[in-house]
Design a protein around this motif. Structure first.
Motif, short mmCIF file in Angstrom:
data_model
loop_
_atom_site.label_atom_id
_atom_site.label_comp_id
_atom_site.label_asym_id
_atom_site.label_seq_id
_atom_site.Cartn_x
_atom_site.Cartn_y
_atom_site.Cartn_z
N GLY A 64 0.81 -1.21 0.00
CA GLY A 64 0.00 0.00 0.00
C GLY A 64 0.85 1.26 0.00
N THR A 67 2.79 1.56 -3.42
CA THR A 67 2.00 1.98 -4.58
C THR A 67 1.44 3.39 -4.41
OG1 THR A 67 0.08 0.85 -3.64
CG2 THR A 67 1.31 -0.33 -5.32
N PHE A 68 1.50 3.92 -3.18
CA PHE A 68 1.00 5.27 -2.94
C PHE A 68 1.92 6.30 -3.59
CE2 PHE A 68 0.39 9.19 -0.63
CZ PHE A 68 -0.99 9.23 -0.43
N TYR A 69 3.22 6.03 -3.57
CA TYR A 69 4.20 7.00 -4.08
C TYR A 69 4.66 6.65 -5.48
CZ TYR A 69 4.28 8.46 0.73
OH TYR A 69 3.91 8.90 1.96
N ASN A 70 4.83 7.67 -6.29
CA ASN A 70 5.28 7.46 -7.66
C ASN A 70 6.73 7.04 -7.76
OD1 ASN A 70 3.12 7.78 -9.29
ND2 ASN A 70 3.30 10.00 -9.44
#
Ligand code: FES
Ligand code: FES
Lengths: 171, 213
Positions: A64, A67-70
């Motif tokens: 989680g 995948t939140f950060y680019n």
């Protein structure tokens, strides 16, 4: 994209090495992710599981955060890294169409790498040459005023280059 | 210690420190809510933005799931401002919820239908365009079907899964792409999910459902 056993092993060793420097405080998760990403260029599932165990959190929570950060990748970067500019100017000039063209051509989604590891696709923010929008950066080279047909052309020239170096190498 | 508060003109007693939302619900006063959980007393996510109420002395509506009750509190569960906020929040949720009540396993037992009825709202958004994410339905688990296009991101299944001693599902990604998923997006059937069905019980809508036998 499948990782080789070799890659999984290295990933595991590196992750363990990095984790040794951190205590089990879950606030350390992001610095660990960054270091693994820096060392490997991506963060594979084995690394996520190792981190989850270290911080005593569910693996899906590591996923989680990742995948939140680019800035984090899930797959190893390709030999040629295609970066599609999604800055304001490029966006207005149809960066989405360009993205779709690349995705269709390479048969992968943004953030992924082709099966043969030749290309990986990424979205970036303004690369600083808005007058040339829409812009695509391949490795370090900037290509302006890109159209879907240009995408075909660019791909073709990279394949040509590759062939030439191959032939050059056998001579 | 007990305190006495007034909600919509009705005097009720509640344990001091309980969140207003639970005090109201326990006394038969309905306040729309999706993301709150009783056990989460530390910091409720307060992400669905549906439980707004008007409290005397507060300049703006507050979320009932984050406000501990205090002696003498006077609460109004609907006012023009509250209705506007709830309507907007509800519409946002409905704007990417795949509406298919007729074929939905939750039909008749759906929190969205309940909220719409209680607050006289339409299920179909009228101001916002409907954007579906068109994510594939996952029916790989033994007896659970997960349809992410119906998910309202309340997080109840995640909590239920963890209370059951598993941690198969969690939130991933950001913004419009936010989903409840497994680690690495593997199908539920390969994720170690033991099909206990706690997520199905927890889901307020029809995103998690039992397989039809
Ligand atoms: S927005 Fe693409 S280069 Fe500036
Ligand atoms: S229940 Fe209060 S914000 Fe969701």
């Amino acid at each position: 994209m499948k990782l080789t056993e070799e890659e999984k092993k290295t990933a595991l060793i590196i992750t363990r090495q990095i984790l040794k420097e951190f205590n089990g405080n879950r606030g350390n998760l992001i610095p660990v992710l960054q270091q693994v990403q820096n060392k490997l260029g991506y963060v594979p599932p084995v690394a996520m599981e190792e981190m989850a165990a270290h911080f005593d959190i569910p693996a899906v929570d590591v996923y989680g955060v990742l995948t939140f950060y680019n800035q984090f990748r899930l797959t190893p970067p390709g030999k040629n890294q295609v970066k599609i500019c999604m800055g304001t100017a490029c966006h207005m000039r149809g960066a989405h169409t360009i993205q779709e063209a690349w995705e269709r051509r390479l048969n992968i989604k943004v953030g992924e790498t082709t099966e043969d590891r030749e290309f990986s696709l990424e979205r970036v923010a303004c690369v600083g040459c808005c007058t040339m929008a829409p812009v695509v950066v391949i490795n370090e080279q900037v290509h302006g005023k890109v159209t879907p047909t240009r995408v075909d052309g660019l791909l073709f020239s990279y394949q040509l280059d590759k062939q030439q170096t191959k032939e050059g190498g056998t001579e | 210690m007990e305190v006495t508060i007034t909600i919509d003109g009705k005097q009720i007693k509640a344990r001091k420190g309980t969140m207003l939302l639970w005090a109201a619900l326990d006394n038969g006063i309905y306040i729309p809510h999706l993301c709150a959980a009783r056990e989460e007393t530390e910091s409720p996510p307060a992400s669905c933005r549906l439980c707004f109420v008007e409290v005397e002395g507060y300049p703006a509506p507050v979320t009932a799931c984050t406000l501990p009750v205090a002696e003498g509190m006077v609460v109004n569960t609907s006012s023009e401002r509250v209705n506007r906020l709830v309507a907007a929040g509800f519409e946002l949720i409905m704007s990417n919820h795949r509406l298919d009540c007729k074929n939905c396993p939750a039909n008749g037992n759906c929190e969205l239908q309940r909220i719409a009825k209680a607050r006289k709202l339409r299920l179909k958004p009228k101001n916002l365009p409907v954007l579906h994410r068109d994510l594939p339905v996952d029916d790989s688990a033994e007896n659970i079907v997960y349809d992410p296009s119906k998910c309202v991101l309340c997080g109840r299944c995640i909590r239920a899964c963890r209370n059951h001693g598993q941690s198969v599902v969690g939130f991933a990604r950001r913004g419009f792409e936010r989903v409840v998923t497994t680690c690495g997006d593997v199908p539920l059937g390969e994720s170690g999910c033991d099909s206990c069905g706690e997520c199905v019980k927890a889901c307020p809508v029809g995103a998690m459902s039992l397989k039809k036998k």
